[in-house]
Motif scaffolding. Structure first.
Motif, PDB file in Angstrom:
ATOM      1  N   ALA A 195       2.814 -23.065 -31.026  1.00  0.00           N
ATOM      2  CA  ALA A 195       2.385 -23.774 -31.369  1.00  0.00           C
ATOM      3  C   ALA A 195       0.554 -23.951 -30.930  1.00  0.00           C
ATOM      4  CB  ALA A 195       2.281 -25.334 -30.710  1.00  0.00           C
ATOM      5  N   ALA A 196       0.343 -23.521 -32.321  1.00  0.00           N
ATOM      6  CA  ALA A 196      -1.352 -23.424 -32.282  1.00  0.00           C
ATOM      7  C   ALA A 196      -2.113 -24.491 -31.754  1.00  0.00           C
ATOM      8  CB  ALA A 196      -2.060 -22.650 -33.670  1.00  0.00           C
ATOM      9  N   PRO A 197      -3.299 -24.493 -30.555  1.00  0.00           N
ATOM     10  CA  PRO A 197      -4.133 -25.410 -30.554  1.00  0.00           C
ATOM     11  C   PRO A 197      -4.673 -26.104 -32.060  1.00  0.00           C
ATOM     12  CG  PRO A 197      -4.962 -23.375 -30.002  1.00  0.00           C
ATOM     13  CD  PRO A 197      -4.241 -22.932 -30.515  1.00  0.00           C
ATOM     14  N   PHE A 198      -4.619 -27.470 -32.284  1.00  0.00           N
ATOM     15  CA  PHE A 198      -5.272 -28.550 -33.547  1.00  0.00           C
ATOM     16  C   PHE A 198      -5.914 -27.487 -34.308  1.00  0.00           C
ATOM     17  CE2 PHE A 198      -6.572 -31.785 -36.039  1.00  0.00           C
ATOM     18  CZ  PHE A 198      -5.434 -31.782 -36.984  1.00  0.00           C
ATOM     19  N   ARG A 199      -7.297 -26.966 -33.701  1.00  0.00           N
ATOM     20  CA  ARG A 199      -7.883 -27.126 -34.540  1.00  0.00           C
ATOM     21  C   ARG A 199      -8.034 -25.624 -35.666  1.00  0.00           C
ATOM     22  NH1 ARG A 199     -12.464 -23.368 -32.983  1.00  0.00           N
ATOM     23  NH2 ARG A 199     -14.381 -24.950 -33.470  1.00  0.00           N
ATOM     24  N   ASP A 200      -6.969 -24.793 -34.770  1.00  0.00           N
ATOM     25  CA  ASP A 200      -6.517 -23.647 -35.717  1.00  0.00           C
ATOM     26  C   ASP A 200      -5.973 -23.799 -36.247  1.00  0.00           C
ATOM     27  OD1 ASP A 200      -8.256 -20.968 -34.217  1.00  0.00           O
ATOM     28  OD2 ASP A 200      -6.657 -22.851 -32.502  1.00  0.00           O
ATOM     29  N   ARG A 201      -4.994 -24.878 -36.418  1.00  0.00           N
ATOM     30  CA  ARG A 201      -4.378 -25.235 -37.496  1.00  0.00           C
ATOM     31  C   ARG A 201      -5.171 -25.785 -38.312  1.00  0.00           C
ATOM     32  NH1 ARG A 201      -0.181 -29.553 -34.376  1.00  0.00           N
ATOM     33  NH2 ARG A 201      -0.609 -28.386 -31.831  1.00  0.00           N
ATOM     34  N   VAL A 202      -5.437 -26.423 -38.697  1.00  0.00           N
ATOM     35  CA  VAL A 202      -6.501 -26.899 -39.252  1.00  0.00           C
ATOM     36  C   VAL A 202      -7.036 -25.925 -40.274  1.00  0.00           C
ATOM     37  CG1 VAL A 202      -9.041 -28.011 -39.954  1.00  0.00           C
ATOM     38  CG2 VAL A 202      -7.557 -28.739 -38.042  1.00  0.00           C
ATOM     39  N   VAL A 203      -7.593 -24.962 -39.358  1.00  0.00           N
ATOM     40  CA  VAL A 203      -7.909 -23.031 -40.263  1.00  0.00           C
ATOM     41  C   VAL A 203      -6.797 -23.163 -40.576  1.00  0.00           C
ATOM     42  CG1 VAL A 203      -8.751 -20.865 -40.009  1.00  0.00           C
ATOM     43  CG2 VAL A 203      -9.816 -22.217 -38.224  1.00  0.00           C
ATOM     44  N   HIS A 204      -5.746 -22.981 -40.408  1.00  0.00           N
ATOM     45  CA  HIS A 204      -4.605 -22.253 -41.265  1.00  0.00           C
ATOM     46  C   HIS A 204      -4.702 -23.403 -42.349  1.00  0.00           C
ATOM     47  CE1 HIS A 204      -2.010 -21.092 -37.393  1.00  0.00           C
ATOM     48  NE2 HIS A 204      -3.750 -20.724 -37.448  1.00  0.00           N
ATOM     49  N   HIS A 205      -4.845 -24.539 -42.810  1.00  0.00           N
ATOM     50  CA  HIS A 205      -4.353 -25.701 -43.602  1.00  0.00           C
ATOM     51  C   HIS A 205      -5.468 -24.998 -44.991  1.00  0.00           C
ATOM     52  CE1 HIS A 205      -0.619 -28.269 -43.132  1.00  0.00           C
ATOM     53  NE2 HIS A 205      -0.813 -28.278 -41.723  1.00  0.00           N
ATOM     54  N   ALA A 206      -6.741 -24.894 -44.460  1.00  0.00           N
ATOM     55  CA  ALA A 206      -7.323 -24.230 -44.597  1.00  0.00           C
ATOM     56  C   ALA A 206      -7.360 -22.773 -45.585  1.00  0.00           C
ATOM     57  CB  ALA A 206      -9.138 -24.064 -44.471  1.00  0.00           C
TER      58      ALA A 206
ATOM     59  N   LYS B 192     -18.346 -27.417 -37.102  1.00  0.00           N
ATOM     60  CA  LYS B 192     -19.086 -26.716 -35.544  1.00  0.00           C
ATOM     61  C   LYS B 192     -17.600 -25.538 -35.972  1.00  0.00           C
ATOM     62  CE  LYS B 192     -18.062 -25.641 -30.678  1.00  0.00           C
ATOM     63  NZ  LYS B 192     -17.625 -26.098 -30.048  1.00  0.00           N
ATOM     64  N   LEU B 193     -17.280 -26.148 -36.593  1.00  0.00           N
ATOM     65  CA  LEU B 193     -15.617 -24.343 -36.845  1.00  0.00           C
ATOM     66  C   LEU B 193     -16.204 -24.323 -38.661  1.00  0.00           C
ATOM     67  CD1 LEU B 193     -12.469 -23.799 -36.549  1.00  0.00           C
ATOM     68  CD2 LEU B 193     -12.445 -25.322 -37.849  1.00  0.00           C
ATOM     69  N   GLN B 194     -17.089 -25.175 -39.051  1.00  0.00           N
ATOM     70  CA  GLN B 194     -17.262 -24.549 -40.330  1.00  0.00           C
ATOM     71  C   GLN B 194     -18.641 -22.870 -39.526  1.00  0.00           C
ATOM     72  OE1 GLN B 194     -20.145 -26.740 -42.629  1.00  0.00           O
ATOM     73  NE2 GLN B 194     -19.115 -26.033 -44.382  1.00  0.00           N
ATOM     74  N   LYS B 195     -19.011 -23.408 -39.226  1.00  0.00           N
ATOM     75  CA  LYS B 195     -20.418 -22.443 -38.771  1.00  0.00           C
ATOM     76  C   LYS B 195     -19.594 -21.213 -38.679  1.00  0.00           C
ATOM     77  CE  LYS B 195     -24.228 -22.284 -36.089  1.00  0.00           C
ATOM     78  NZ  LYS B 195     -25.485 -22.643 -35.123  1.00  0.00           N
ATOM     79  N   GLU B 196     -18.988 -21.787 -37.359  1.00  0.00           N
ATOM     80  CA  GLU B 196     -18.116 -19.623 -36.764  1.00  0.00           C
ATOM     81  C   GLU B 196     -17.174 -19.391 -37.952  1.00  0.00           C
ATOM     82  OE1 GLU B 196     -14.989 -20.751 -33.897  1.00  0.00           O
ATOM     83  OE2 GLU B 196     -16.598 -22.728 -32.512  1.00  0.00           O
ATOM     84  N   LEU B 197     -16.542 -20.073 -38.397  1.00  0.00           N
ATOM     85  CA  LEU B 197     -16.044 -19.268 -40.339  1.00  0.00           C
ATOM     86  C   LEU B 197     -17.487 -18.538 -41.127  1.00  0.00           C
ATOM     87  CD1 LEU B 197     -13.246 -21.894 -41.194  1.00  0.00           C
ATOM     88  CD2 LEU B 197     -13.563 -19.435 -40.360  1.00  0.00           C
ATOM     89  N   ILE B 198     -18.158 -19.517 -40.914  1.00  0.00           N
ATOM     90  CA  ILE B 198     -19.338 -18.915 -41.787  1.00  0.00           C
ATOM     91  C   ILE B 198     -20.334 -17.708 -41.201  1.00  0.00           C
ATOM     92  CG2 ILE B 198     -21.514 -19.379 -43.379  1.00  0.00           C
ATOM     93  CD1 ILE B 198     -20.034 -22.107 -43.455  1.00  0.00           C
ATOM     94  N   ASN B 199     -20.060 -18.061 -40.027  1.00  0.00           N
ATOM     95  CA  ASN B 199     -20.813 -16.466 -39.314  1.00  0.00           C
ATOM     96  C   ASN B 199     -19.890 -15.313 -39.017  1.00  0.00           C
ATOM     97  OD1 ASN B 199     -23.181 -17.708 -39.518  1.00  0.00           O
ATOM     98  ND2 ASN B 199     -23.190 -18.822 -37.542  1.00  0.00           N
ATOM     99  N   GLN B 200     -18.555 -15.900 -38.909  1.00  0.00           N
ATOM    100  CA  GLN B 200     -17.605 -14.501 -38.619  1.00  0.00           C
ATOM    101  C   GLN B 200     -17.445 -14.653 -37.279  1.00  0.00           C
ATOM    102  OE1 GLN B 200     -18.037 -10.974 -41.801  1.00  0.00           O
ATOM    103  NE2 GLN B 200     -16.015 -11.607 -42.024  1.00  0.00           N
ATOM    104  N   THR B 201     -17.512 -15.500 -37.029  1.00  0.00           N
ATOM    105  CA  THR B 201     -17.638 -15.570 -35.380  1.00  0.00           C
ATOM    106  C   THR B 201     -16.514 -16.677 -34.247  1.00  0.00           C
ATOM    107  OG1 THR B 201     -18.620 -17.634 -34.404  1.00  0.00           O
ATOM    108  CG2 THR B 201     -20.023 -15.345 -34.499  1.00  0.00           C
TER     109      THR B 201
END
Length: 340
Positions: free
Chosen positions: A77-88, A47-56
């Motif tokens: 402190a950011a939500p965990f899914r956003d921390r995943v994006v930060h690390h990515a 789901k996170l990957q799709k949002e990133l690829i589609n820029q949504t």
């Protein structure tokens, strides 16, 4: 200057997002928010990957709290899914920027850290004493006023854009940079600007190093100063010429204000002889030995007394003893054992 394009697919790759998830959960894998994300891990990452690829993709809201350590810090402190994006993001761009940093920048970098900075400063002191004599060595210490809160978004993005030429990745980075913006700070009635990045974000550590790399490059290459090192927004210079350091303070103030829109902390700029010791990162260094600063010891005692279980106390004491091993602390250790 080498520039980089077509990086966004690397950021959005499932492998990179999965590795980012592993990094983001380190030391927190049993936290409720991590367990919730991990329950349907592949689905969450897809789901996170799709949002990133589609820029949504939209960054979530921060949880805010106050941390009392050496000083009061407002942490977001950011939500965990956003921390995943930060690390990515950091997994892809950190190697690009890090290789352009000077050797003597020590905060939040692989192979660096507090102990490496103290060892380097110890080397600088001995070298400076050989060059000018122990009684003729002076230290100029500086600190940026409200550093993370003062980082200008426009300046930061211009520094990032020197290297990164991928429009989609710049879109995502800009999303993260502006994710905690709740107000605008204005300089005049008609001139306002966006400032501030959250201390708690992994991306913020990288961006903060990148921002002051401008000062590092100016000091080491344009000014040719040898005995300079920086740990995040704390930096110092050694010299055998007290007058030169007075001039450098003015040069630093002008450079920071003109190029980075920053101010030196009016209470935390000091110029003193080596004979008084150099207080840095919790230690006080002299030519032949190092001590732990009294304020550091007091914070440690307070921290230990706040621990609820013997196990927590034991872990904290082991960590502190590792820190103390870099200084001359035999008598202090004996005293603390008696107190604790």
């Amino acid at each position: 200057m080498k520039t980089y394009k077509d990086l966004y697919p690397k950021v959005c790759s499932f492998e990179n997002l999965y590795n980012a998830y592993l990094k983001a959960r380190e030391g927190k894998r049993y936290k409720e928010y991590v367990l919730k994300f991990s329950w349907n891990l592949e689905e969450e990452l897809r789901k996170l990957q799709k949002e990133l690829i589609n820029q949504t993709y939209q960054h979530g809201n921060y949880y805010e709290f106050t941390l009392y350590d050496a000083k009061k810090r407002e942490i977001k402190a950011a939500p965990f899914r956003d921390r995943v994006v930060h690390h990515a993001i950091c997994a892809v761009i950190e190697p690009i920027f890090d290789k352009g940093f000077i050797y003597d920048s020590y905060a939040c970098r692989k192979g660096k850290g507090t102990h490496s900075a103290i060892k380097r400063l110890d080397h600088f002191i001995r070298s400076a004493c050989t060059k000018w004599g122990e009684d003729n060595v002076y230290c100029l210490k500086c600190d940026i006023s409200k550093y993370f809160d003062s980082i200008d978004h426009e300046v930061l993005m211009s520094l990032i854009e020197r290297k990164i030429k991928d429009p989609k990745l710049l879109w995502l980075i800009n999303k993260v940079v502006k994710s905690s913006l709740s107000h605008r700070i204005y300089e005049t009635l008609f001139d306002f600007r966006d400032t501030g990045i959250p201390i708690g974000n992994l991306t913020s550590q990288l961006f903060a190093n990148l921002y002051l790399n401008e000062l590092d490059q100016f000091v080491k290459h344009d000014s040719g100063i040898k005995y300079y090192l920086r740990y995040m927004d704390d930096f110092l210079v050694l010299s055998g010429d007290k007058g030169e350091l007075h001039q450098l303070e003015s040069v630093f103030r002008e450079f920071l204000k003109k190029n980075l829109k920053l101010e030196l902390h009016y209470k935390k700029v000091s110029l003193s002889p080596l004979s008084r010791g150099i207080g840095f990162l919790g230690y006080r260094l002299y030519k032949s030995y190092k001590l732990i600063r009294g304020s550091t010891v007091r914070r440690f005692i307070k921290k230990i007394k706040s621990k609820r279980t013997e196990l927590e106390k034991e872990v904290a004491i082991r960590s502190w003893l590792s820190f103390a091993s870099y200084a001359n602390t035999h008598n202090l250790k004996q005293l603390l054992r008696a107190i604790l």
